[in-house]
Design a protein around this motif. Structure first.
Motif, PDB file in Angstrom:
ATOM      1  N   MET A  92       0.822  -1.201   0.000  1.00  0.00           N
ATOM      2  CA  MET A  92       0.000   0.000   0.000  1.00  0.00           C
ATOM      3  C   MET A  92       0.864   1.262   0.000  1.00  0.00           C
ATOM      4  N   ILE A  93       1.977   1.234   0.730  1.00  0.00           N
ATOM      5  CA  ILE A  93       2.877   2.390   0.724  1.00  0.00           C
ATOM      6  C   ILE A  93       3.408   2.653  -0.683  1.00  0.00           C
ATOM      7  N   LYS A 132      -6.293   2.453  11.565  1.00  0.00           N
ATOM      8  CA  LYS A 132      -6.963   1.150  11.499  1.00  0.00           C
ATOM      9  C   LYS A 132      -7.003   0.596  10.076  1.00  0.00           C
ATOM     10  N   THR A 133      -6.330   1.269   9.129  1.00  0.00           N
ATOM     11  CA  THR A 133      -6.287   0.810   7.743  1.00  0.00           C
ATOM     12  C   THR A 133      -4.846   0.495   7.357  1.00  0.00           C
ATOM     13  N   HIS A 134      -4.637   0.151   6.088  1.00  0.00           N
ATOM     14  CA  HIS A 134      -3.289  -0.108   5.569  1.00  0.00           C
ATOM     15  C   HIS A 134      -2.612   1.157   5.069  1.00  0.00           C
ATOM     16  N   LEU A 135      -3.294   2.292   5.131  1.00  0.00           N
ATOM     17  CA  LEU A 135      -2.766   3.540   4.591  1.00  0.00           C
ATOM     18  C   LEU A 135      -1.704   4.158   5.498  1.00  0.00           C
ATOM     19  N   LEU A 184     -11.752   5.964   3.698  1.00  0.00           N
ATOM     20  CA  LEU A 184     -10.381   5.473   3.585  1.00  0.00           C
ATOM     21  C   LEU A 184     -10.331   4.156   2.817  1.00  0.00           C
ATOM     22  N   TYR A 185     -11.320   3.306   3.014  1.00  0.00           N
ATOM     23  CA  TYR A 185     -11.379   2.055   2.255  1.00  0.00           C
ATOM     24  C   TYR A 185     -11.568   2.342   0.765  1.00  0.00           C
TER      25      TYR A 185
END
Length: 330
Positions: A86-87, A211-214, A310-311
């Motif tokens: 994701m990064i 709480k996300t992968h971001l 965010l999703y």
């Protein structure tokens, strides 16, 4: 559901077995760690390394505010959902000028759409805002054709100038007259409310990003640099009008916050503890307010909508579905 713990008074935050211990002048309070989602420190609170390690282990964020109620930073524990993939996707969309600009336009379009919705809501309730709405619409029409981030931010700034002028018509309160935006420190009661509400929005979204992968350090409208977080500022543009600003209109309109809730120090205007407590209570209630979600066909809270935003961004970055910002329909 875990809730936000706000600490207004001076004291000490520590760990007692599997419980958070808050020592204040009026006594000691204990909070089971499972009931705490994040912590806002608005007073002079001491905290030690042992407690920070405990909060990190339990994935609890700490947000710090200064004497003026201005956000100064966060304790952001090691990310539990870190994703190298994701990064890389985030970096790809930042380094590619067209991809970055496309996303930045979406954030501004979402912000302006919600600004327009707020103005129309109050116009229908007897506030004469048509002139301001008419001034914003041609500026909004220029957003899709902006050729640079600088041009985009200039237009967004012009739109907000018109929008803030509408506050005087909506509030109709001489104690909260808007003459210009001032920050660090705010120089009027209304500016103090705007700054405080914006800071709450920034930090709430930061907590949802966790709480996300971001990665919160890679933003698109706000440049990624040595500043710690920027993605939360991008997403906050969409939600400030319908969360922070609506809370201000409600608090002032219902006389829940008045001129007595502020103090003056030199050129700065401070929101007293009484006012901060009233604001955060109303803000938290707003976050938990549910509305009918068009796609899901069920009611969800504004805090859930933040996470869903965010999703949607994650899906865009992965190439699954183009990102479209949330726009309120009321």
């Amino acid at each position: 559901m875990a809730k936000t713990l706000y600490l207004f008074a001076s004291g000490r935050l520590g760990r007692k077995d599997n419980t958070l211990c808050v020592e204040l002048e009026e006594g000691t309070k204990y909070y089971p760690v499972e009931t705490v989602g994040d912590i806002y420190i608005l007073g002079e609170v001491d905290i030690n390394k042992k407690c920070l390690e405990f909060l990190s282990q339990k994935e609890i964020l700490l947000h710090f505010f200064d004497y003026y109620g201005y956000y100064v930073g966060s304790f952001y524990p090691r990310e539990h959902y870190n994703s190298g993939y994701m990064i890389l996707r985030q970096a790809e969309h930042y380094l590619d000028g067209e991809k970055r600009l496309w996303l930045a336009r979406q954030f501004v379009l979402g912000a302006v759409s919600n600004i327009r919705q707020v103005l129309r809501y109050y116009h229908k309730r007897g506030k004469n805002l048509q002139e301001i709405i008419d001034a914003i619409e041609p500026l909004e029409a220029k957003v899709p054709s902006c050729g640079s981030i600088e041009e985009l931010m200039a237009i967004e700034g012009n739109i907000r100038e018109y929008y803030y002028k509408a506050f005087n018509y909506i509030l109709n309160d001489t104690s909260f007259h808007f003459e210009g935006r001032t920050k660090q420190p705010p120089q009027s009661p209304l500016n103090a409310l705007i700054s405080f509400g914006n800071s709450l929005t920034y930090t709430k979204i930061l907590g949802e990003i966790y709480k996300t992968h971001l990665d919160p350090r890679i933003g698109y409208l706000h440049s990624t640099n040595f500043r710690r977080f920027t993605l939360n500022l991008d997403i906050a543009e969409i939600f400030k009008p319908i969360l922070a600003d609506r809370v201000i209109f409600s608090l002032v309109g219902k006389k829940m916050i008045t001129a007595k809730d502020f103090e003056y120090r030199g050129g700065a205007v401070l929101l007293k503890e009484s006012g901060r407590k009233t604001f955060v209570q109303e803000f938290e209630e707003k976050l938990q307010t549910t509305i009918m979600h068009r796609a899901l066909k069920r009611k969800v809270s504004y805090q859930t909508i933040m996470r869903m935003e965010l999703y949607k961004l994650e899906k865009h970055l992965m190439g699954e579905k183009l990102y479209q910002p949330f726009v309120s329909l009321w």
